[in-house]
Design a protein around this motif. Structure first.
Motif, PDB file in Angstrom:
ATOM      1  N   UNK A   6       0.870  -1.176   0.000  1.00  0.00           N
ATOM      2  CA  UNK A   6       0.000   0.000   0.000  1.00  0.00           C
ATOM      3  C   UNK A   6       0.907   1.226   0.000  1.00  0.00           C
ATOM      4  N   UNK A   7       0.552   2.236  -0.800  1.00  0.00           N
ATOM      5  CA  UNK A   7       1.384   3.427  -0.942  1.00  0.00           C
ATOM      6  C   UNK A   7       0.512   4.568  -1.444  1.00  0.00           C
ATOM      7  N   UNK A   8       0.807   5.793  -1.005  1.00  0.00           N
ATOM      8  CA  UNK A   8       0.090   6.960  -1.506  1.00  0.00           C
ATOM      9  C   UNK A   8       0.506   7.161  -2.956  1.00  0.00           C
ATOM     10  N   UNK A   9      -0.460   7.343  -3.831  1.00  0.00           N
ATOM     11  CA  UNK A   9      -0.191   7.492  -5.262  1.00  0.00           C
ATOM     12  C   UNK A   9       0.436   8.855  -5.546  1.00  0.00           C
ATOM     13  N   UNK A  10       1.538   8.831  -6.266  1.00  0.00           N
ATOM     14  CA  UNK A  10       2.221  10.033  -6.780  1.00  0.00           C
ATOM     15  C   UNK A  10       2.819  10.923  -5.692  1.00  0.00           C
ATOM     16  N   UNK A  11       2.908  10.443  -4.463  1.00  0.00           N
ATOM     17  CA  UNK A  11       3.542  11.194  -3.373  1.00  0.00           C
ATOM     18  C   UNK A  11       4.433  10.233  -2.593  1.00  0.00           C
ATOM     19  N   UNK A  12       5.429  10.787  -1.909  1.00  0.00           N
ATOM     20  CA  UNK A  12       6.245   9.917  -1.063  1.00  0.00           C
ATOM     21  C   UNK A  12       5.412   9.539   0.165  1.00  0.00           C
ATOM     22  N   UNK A  13       5.556   8.298   0.589  1.00  0.00           N
ATOM     23  CA  UNK A  13       4.822   7.836   1.776  1.00  0.00           C
ATOM     24  C   UNK A  13       5.457   6.565   2.294  1.00  0.00           C
ATOM     25  N   UNK A  14       4.986   6.167   3.439  1.00  0.00           N
ATOM     26  CA  UNK A  14       5.401   4.884   3.998  1.00  0.00           C
ATOM     27  C   UNK A  14       4.849   3.769   3.124  1.00  0.00           C
ATOM     28  N   UNK A  15       5.479   2.629   3.203  1.00  0.00           N
ATOM     29  CA  UNK A  15       4.968   1.440   2.523  1.00  0.00           C
ATOM     30  C   UNK A  15       4.363   0.543   3.592  1.00  0.00           C
ATOM     31  N   UNK A  16       3.157   0.101   3.364  1.00  0.00           N
ATOM     32  CA  UNK A  16       2.510  -0.840   4.272  1.00  0.00           C
ATOM     33  C   UNK A  16       2.305  -2.133   3.494  1.00  0.00           C
ATOM     34  N   UNK A  17       2.803  -3.221   4.059  1.00  0.00           N
ATOM     35  CA  UNK A  17       2.639  -4.527   3.430  1.00  0.00           C
ATOM     36  C   UNK A  17       1.608  -5.340   4.187  1.00  0.00           C
TER      37      UNK A  17
END
Length: 179
Positions: A6-17
């Protein structure tokens, strides 16, 4: 084992698996889990946390594609059809706080876990193969018994023919003989 990122689209963000059990697909991920993951990545995105109305994407980890020249943390996808999107209107602090209270940070040996998972998968494959062979053997045995039963019922001495020694010329005579 299947992992979904899971990741915010087109922005930097944390990754959640999210780790699913074998055989599960993203259709099996409960909507509440999807929404919780979306809230987590939004809350842990510097830009995404400040904005309302963001999109969070998620995809199987094996769909992630990293090419030379990409920035750290930047990825693309092998197949865009395997990317799902969820719209997050705004951050819900109650959800983020609830999840942060249950946070447990682990550093698993992923290589060892993969080896163990593959060992279990191979064992299950052997058991499935054995079950298929046993099923085929039982069907073959049942077929052989049925053929033997039919052959046992066949007794040549009890057979009678409808073949006539002579040809009947008068059809009425043949019908009378038949009746």
């Amino acid at each position: 084992m299947v992992l979904y990122l899971f990741h915010v689209d087109k922005l930097s963000s944390a990754h959640v698996y999210v780790r699913l059990e074998p055989g599960q697909t993203w259709l099996d991920i409960p909507q509440a889990v999807v929404e919780d993951c979306a809230q987590l990545v939004k809350a842990n995105s510097i830009e995404g946390n400040k904005k309302n109305g963001i999109t969070v994407i998620y995809t199987p980890w094996d769909n992630l594609k990293k090419t030379p020249g990409m920035e750290t943390g930047q990825v693309t996808f092998h197949n865009n059809k395997k990317v799902k999107r969820v719209f997050v209107e705004k951050r819900i602090n109650e959800v983020v706080n609830r999840l942060n209270k249950t946070k447990v940070e682990k550093f698993p040996d992923l290589r060892l876990e993969r080896i163990q998972r593959e060992k279990i998968d191979r064992k299950n494959a052997r058991l499935d193969e054995f079950a298929e062979k046993e099923k085929a053997r039982l069907l073959s045995e049942e077929k052989r018994r049925a053929e033997k039963e039919i052959n046992d019922m066949f007794d040549p001495t009890q057979m009678k023919s409808n073949w006539r020694e002579t040809e009947v010329e008068d059809i009425n005579e043949a019908e009378e003989d038949f009746m």
